[in-house]
Write a protein that holds these residues in place. Structure first.
Motif, mmCIF file in Angstrom:
data_model
loop_
_atom_site.group_PDB
_atom_site.id
_atom_site.type_symbol
_atom_site.label_atom_id
_atom_site.label_comp_id
_atom_site.label_asym_id
_atom_site.label_seq_id
_atom_site.Cartn_x
_atom_site.Cartn_y
_atom_site.Cartn_z
ATOM 1 N N ALA A 1 0.827 -1.206 0.000
ATOM 2 C CA ALA A 1 0.000 0.000 0.000
ATOM 3 C C ALA A 1 0.861 1.257 0.000
ATOM 4 O O ALA A 1 0.572 2.232 -0.702
ATOM 5 N N GLU A 2 1.935 1.234 0.788
ATOM 6 C CA GLU A 2 2.845 2.382 0.831
ATOM 7 C C GLU A 2 3.533 2.563 -0.519
ATOM 8 O O GLU A 2 3.696 3.688 -1.003
ATOM 9 N N GLY A 3 3.938 1.461 -1.137
ATOM 10 C CA GLY A 3 4.571 1.541 -2.450
ATOM 11 C C GLY A 3 3.631 2.129 -3.487
ATOM 12 O O GLY A 3 4.033 2.973 -4.304
ATOM 13 N N ALA A 4 2.368 1.708 -3.467
ATOM 14 C CA ALA A 4 1.387 2.245 -4.404
ATOM 15 C C ALA A 4 1.189 3.738 -4.195
ATOM 16 O O ALA A 4 1.054 4.516 -5.150
ATOM 17 N N ALA A 5 1.184 4.154 -2.917
ATOM 18 C CA ALA A 5 1.017 5.576 -2.603
ATOM 19 C C ALA A 5 2.211 6.391 -3.100
ATOM 20 O O ALA A 5 2.052 7.456 -3.696
ATOM 21 N N ARG A 6 3.402 5.895 -2.856
ATOM 22 C CA ARG A 6 4.601 6.638 -3.279
ATOM 23 C C ARG A 6 4.714 6.723 -4.795
ATOM 24 O O ARG A 6 5.216 7.714 -5.329
ATOM 25 N N LEU A 7 4.242 5.697 -5.485
ATOM 26 C CA LEU A 7 4.278 5.721 -6.947
ATOM 27 C C LEU A 7 3.141 6.551 -7.531
ATOM 28 O O LEU A 7 3.120 6.841 -8.729
ATOM 29 N N GLY A 8 2.177 6.886 -6.700
ATOM 30 C CA GLY A 8 1.041 7.670 -7.169
ATOM 31 C C GLY A 8 0.112 6.882 -8.078
ATOM 32 O O GLY A 8 -0.475 7.434 -9.014
ATOM 33 N N LEU A 9 -0.036 5.591 -7.810
ATOM 34 C CA LEU A 9 -0.830 4.744 -8.685
ATOM 35 C C LEU A 9 -2.328 5.024 -8.548
ATOM 36 O O LEU A 9 -2.839 5.217 -7.456
ATOM 37 N N LYS A 10 -3.007 5.018 -9.690
ATOM 38 C CA LYS A 10 -4.464 5.100 -9.706
ATOM 39 C C LYS A 10 -5.075 3.707 -9.881
ATOM 40 O O LYS A 10 -6.256 3.509 -9.642
ATOM 41 N N HIS A 11 -4.239 2.772 -10.325
ATOM 42 C CA HIS A 11 -4.660 1.382 -10.504
ATOM 43 C C HIS A 11 -3.468 0.510 -10.165
ATOM 44 O O HIS A 11 -2.378 0.698 -10.699
ATOM 45 N N ILE A 12 -3.656 -0.433 -9.266
ATOM 46 C CA ILE A 12 -2.554 -1.293 -8.827
ATOM 47 C C ILE A 12 -2.880 -2.741 -9.181
ATOM 48 O O ILE A 12 -4.033 -3.170 -9.078
ATOM 49 N N VAL A 13 -1.857 -3.457 -9.622
ATOM 50 C CA VAL A 13 -2.003 -4.890 -9.890
ATOM 51 C C VAL A 13 -1.139 -5.650 -8.893
ATOM 52 O O VAL A 13 0.053 -5.373 -8.746
ATOM 53 N N VAL A 14 -1.757 -6.605 -8.203
ATOM 54 C CA VAL A 14 -1.063 -7.423 -7.209
ATOM 55 C C VAL A 14 -1.217 -8.891 -7.598
ATOM 56 O O VAL A 14 -2.332 -9.367 -7.823
ATOM 57 N N THR A 15 -0.098 -9.588 -7.699
ATOM 58 C CA THR A 15 -0.124 -11.017 -7.980
ATOM 59 C C THR A 15 0.712 -11.747 -6.938
ATOM 60 O O THR A 15 1.187 -11.132 -5.980
ATOM 61 N N SER A 16 0.879 -13.036 -7.103
ATOM 62 C CA SER A 16 1.641 -13.804 -6.116
ATOM 63 C C SER A 16 2.242 -15.042 -6.757
ATOM 64 O O SER A 16 1.830 -15.463 -7.848
ATOM 65 N N VAL A 17 3.192 -15.620 -6.056
ATOM 66 C CA VAL A 17 3.586 -16.985 -6.358
ATOM 67 C C VAL A 17 2.441 -17.888 -5.893
ATOM 68 O O VAL A 17 1.564 -17.460 -5.146
ATOM 69 N N THR A 18 2.431 -19.136 -6.345
ATOM 70 C CA THR A 18 1.424 -20.079 -5.882
ATOM 71 C C THR A 18 1.902 -20.696 -4.571
ATOM 72 O O THR A 18 3.030 -21.168 -4.480
ATOM 73 N N ARG A 19 1.032 -20.666 -3.558
ATOM 74 C CA ARG A 19 1.390 -21.170 -2.234
ATOM 75 C C ARG A 19 0.467 -22.322 -1.847
ATOM 76 O O ARG A 19 -0.413 -22.195 -1.002
ATOM 77 N N ASP A 20 0.686 -23.475 -2.489
ATOM 78 C CA ASP A 20 -0.107 -24.658 -2.155
ATOM 79 C C ASP A 20 0.181 -25.169 -0.755
ATOM 80 O O ASP A 20 -0.565 -26.014 -0.233
ATOM 81 N N ASP A 21 1.252 -24.671 -0.125
ATOM 82 C CA ASP A 21 1.602 -25.095 1.228
ATOM 83 C C ASP A 21 0.743 -24.442 2.294
ATOM 84 O O ASP A 21 0.690 -24.907 3.435
#
Length: 292
Positions: A95-115
């Motif tokens: 959230a802080e990174g999105a704020a500092r970049l001034g994003l109006k649209h953020i995309v968040v993804t992940s590795v797969t964590r089947d564990d």
């Protein structure tokens, strides 16, 4: 991941895939910010060809839940490895990174964590909530794994209120055994169906690659399948081999053939088709989502 056919002569990269690296202070600033906040991006981990362009525009796709994956998809540059517990402070830093970049649209993804019991769904949910608290005007798009078909995990993410929910089918069903062996095509379609049928109205988005050995008719069949389950946003881009240990490119599709695929999707009723050689799931995601 390697196979005997990986030693075959590589196809020459065509001119339309030769990326010019922009000269911009924005690239260095984005890189420094991500390092300062100890944030991962799929742009770096997956060796995305659009990294220079996006970083120069102060845009990045955040990768949560670690750098190592529990799966070993043949096309991907993110390697399997030791799984660490989710970093409880990571959603706040995103959230802080999105704020500092001034994003109006953020995309968040992940590795797969089947564990993890919920596949990391609660971590996604917390990230969505904290971004919306920190940046009330920012729309949030999540690109999620399949959660092994767990409907409750998917509901956890949807309940947090993302503005777009993306889950990629990646390739045609015939190639799953060699390209995406730990996933299931029907399971991915069912996830997209559940999103589209959800009462929240959150749009379902998905994408796939060309160049892994599929046929044009198989691509059209996947587009029909995704449309059939209610997926209204589809991205299609060219597979590019991250290293010699990955499957070789079987064909480079020219831009006009991507245009033909996009036209086909629209002709059967897909609301938004974004198809071009350098298109990736999060590339110009804000424009596709109507956030810009």
């Amino acid at each position: 991941m390697s196979s005997p056919e990986n030693s075959a002569p590589a196809l020459r990269i065509p001119p339309w895939l030769r990326v010019k690296l922009p000269s911009s202070k924005g690239y260095a600033c984005t890189s420094a910010l991500l390092s300062d906040l100890d944030l991962n991006t799929v742009c770096q981990s997956a060796r995305c060809p659009n990294k220079w362009e996006c970083f120069s525009r102060s845009v990045a796709t955040f990768l949560i839940l670690g750098r190592e994956c529990t799966r070993n998809c043949a096309f991907c540059n993110i390697n399997p490895g030791l799984q660490l517990p989710p970093d409880a402070d990571e959603p706040r830093r995103v959230a802080e990174g999105a704020a500092r970049l001034g994003l109006k649209h953020i995309v968040v993804t992940s590795v797969t964590r089947d564990d993890l019991p919920d596949g990391g769904a609660a971590h996604f949910g917390q990230t969505i909530r904290l971004v919306k608290e920190r940046l009330p005007g920012c729309t949030v798009e999540v690109l999620i794994p399949d959660f092994q078909g767990d409907a409750d995990a998917l509901e956890t993410v949807l309940a947090a209120g993302p503005d777009v929910l993306n889950h990629n089918v990646e390739t045609v069903p015939r190639l799953y055994a060699s390209i995406r062996p730990q996933a299931d095509y029907a399971q991915s379609l069912e996830l997209l169906r559940r999103v589209a049928a959800h009462g929240s109205g959150i749009p379902a988005k998905s994408g796939l690659m060309v160049g892994l050995g599929e046929t044009d008719e198989e691509l059209r069949a996947v587009i029909r399948d995704m449309h059939g389950v209610g997926c209204g946003m589809i991205t299609i881009g060219q597979y590019m081999r991250p290293s010699r240990n990955h499957p070789p490119v079987q064909r480079y599709m020219p831009p006009e053939e991507f245009d033909t695929l996009a036209a086909y999707g629209r002709s059967i009723g897909v609301a938004k088709m974004f198809c071009a050689p350098l298109v990736r799931s999060s590339y110009h995601a804000a424009e596709l989502a109507g956030a810009e």
